[in-house]
Design an enzyme around this catalytic site. Structure first.
Site, short mmCIF file in Angstrom:
data_model
loop_
_atom_site.label_atom_id
_atom_site.label_comp_id
_atom_site.label_asym_id
_atom_site.label_seq_id
_atom_site.Cartn_x
_atom_site.Cartn_y
_atom_site.Cartn_z
N ASP A 86 -4.17 -7.26 9.56
CA ASP A 86 -2.84 -6.44 9.58
C ASP A 86 -2.86 -4.94 10.77
O ASP A 86 -1.71 -4.25 10.65
CB ASP A 86 -2.29 -6.91 8.13
CG ASP A 86 -1.14 -7.93 8.42
OD1 ASP A 86 -1.48 -8.81 8.75
OD2 ASP A 86 -1.27 -7.77 6.39
N ARG A 119 -4.67 -3.67 2.67
CA ARG A 119 -4.54 -2.96 4.22
C ARG A 119 -4.50 -1.39 4.04
O ARG A 119 -4.61 -1.10 4.55
CB ARG A 119 -2.87 -2.91 4.35
CG ARG A 119 -2.80 -4.63 4.16
CD ARG A 119 -1.35 -4.65 5.10
NE ARG A 119 -0.96 -3.49 6.91
CZ ARG A 119 -0.44 -3.47 7.57
NH1 ARG A 119 1.50 -3.65 6.79
NH2 ARG A 119 -0.34 -2.67 8.45
N ARG A 155 7.26 -0.52 -0.28
CA ARG A 155 5.79 -0.70 0.19
C ARG A 155 6.81 1.46 0.15
O ARG A 155 4.55 1.85 -0.05
CB ARG A 155 5.54 -0.33 1.55
CG ARG A 155 5.55 -2.11 2.01
CD ARG A 155 4.80 -3.10 0.69
NE ARG A 155 3.89 -4.32 1.23
CZ ARG A 155 4.05 -4.85 2.71
NH1 ARG A 155 2.96 -3.81 3.59
NH2 ARG A 155 3.97 -6.15 3.31
N HIS A 209 10.00 -3.41 4.42
CA HIS A 209 10.15 -1.49 5.65
C HIS A 209 11.60 -1.49 6.58
O HIS A 209 11.86 -2.24 6.44
CB HIS A 209 9.05 -2.12 6.78
CG HIS A 209 7.54 -1.72 6.54
ND1 HIS A 209 6.55 -1.87 7.04
CD2 HIS A 209 7.02 -1.17 4.91
CE1 HIS A 209 5.01 -1.96 6.10
NE2 HIS A 209 5.43 -1.33 4.97
N CYS A 233 6.53 -3.24 14.78
CA CYS A 233 5.12 -3.12 13.92
C CYS A 233 4.07 -2.73 14.52
O CYS A 233 3.86 -2.25 14.31
CB CYS A 233 5.47 -4.75 12.99
SG CYS A 233 6.54 -4.82 11.76
#
Length: 290
Positions: A80, A105, A151, A180, A273
């Site tokens: 990612d 991540r 998040r 997000h 993103c």
């Protein structure tokens, strides 16, 4: 800390693109090998060749309209990392690298910190509080809009306000599809586009008061991550599937640039993103610091 002032609407005929500096990361290692949001399905295979071609089309679209694109080296084992927006925040001469919520991540934070440390920032810091960079922090002309709920920790909002010396407005996300802020809200020029149902009632009402002329996205466009876009003051780079949103943008004097990122959508990401911006310090923001 929160400012509730509104800016006057800009004449659509006066819209002009402003050259920007973006950071991107090639999807050389992109895959869906785990599921940390509702978009991810490990049983749905990724076509990496197609993902690379789609990513390259976005990069070319930026550069073809006068923007600078830096590219960070991807790291094997971090599928990612292509979603550069999550790597941190860069405003003026200061940068703050991210502290990821999910262990899958976690190593992206140090990777992006290393890139920031090699640039010409006067200050580069590692976040103490959990935050995922521009995934949850949207830089608007007169404030920073900040998301929490999935998040980024609410404490990160205070940390960002103190580190950058800018006013921050906290917003609560309530729909896991929009985990997000940048999946549910896009900063344009003098206003925003957003999907109210992604926010708590209190946050949706706050946005309505701050941006009475905002573009309201349809559920259909929100569901293809149409709000996960990038605006340079005139061009709006967004999913080519967000047809109603594109029409609304065009009616407001913007030029939508549709991009097919269907492969990256399999991991819950689209145009924004894939894009971290190195923001210049804006006079309107600095004047409201408290």
């Amino acid at each position: 800390m929160t400012s509730v002032a509104t800016l006057p609407a800009r004449d659509p005929a006066a819209r002009r693109p402003v050259p920007r500096r973006y950071l991107m990361c090639r999807p050389d290692h992109f895959d869906v090998t785990y599921a940390i949001n509702p978009w991810m399905d490990t049983a749905d295979p990724v076509n990496r060749t197609r993902a690379l071609a789609q990513w390259e089309a976005l990069r070319v679209a930026y550069e073809g309209r006068g923007h600078r694109v830096d590219v960070i080296e991807p790291v094997a084992g971090l599928p990612d990392m292509v979603f550069a927006a999550n790597g941190g925040l860069a405003i003026g001469e200061r940068a703050l690298s991210a502290r990821f919520a999910n262990p899958e991540r976690a190593q992206e934070g140090p990777a992006y910190h290393g890139w920031m440390a090699a640039q010409c920032f006067t200050s580069v810091a590692r976040a103490r509080e959990t935050n995922e960079g521009e995934g949850d922090f949207a830089i608007a002309p007169d404030r920073i809009l900040a998301g929490t709920g999935f998040r980024s920790a609410r404490g990160a909002h205070q940390e960002v306000a103190e580190y950058f010396g800018l006013p921050v407005v906290s917003l609560d996300l309530v729909d896991p599809r929009f985990y997000h802020l940048d999946t549910a809200l896009m900063v344009l020029d003098d206003t925003i586009a957003y999907y109210p149902a992604a926010f708590s009632g209190t946050s949706a009402r706050l946005l309505a008061s701050l941006y009475p002329d905002a573009i309201i996205a349809t559920e259909a466009d929100a569901n293809v991550l149409g709000l996960n876009g990038v605006c340079d003051g005139y061009h709006v780079f967004l999913s080519d599937r967000a047809v109603d949103l594109a029409a609304q943008l065009r009616a407001r004097g913007y030029e939508p640039v549709g991009i097919d990122l269907s492969e990256l959508l399999k991991s819950g990401g689209s145009v924004k993103c894939c894009t971290m911006e190195w923001h210049s310090v804006r006079t309107a923001v600095a004047s409201e610091t408290d």
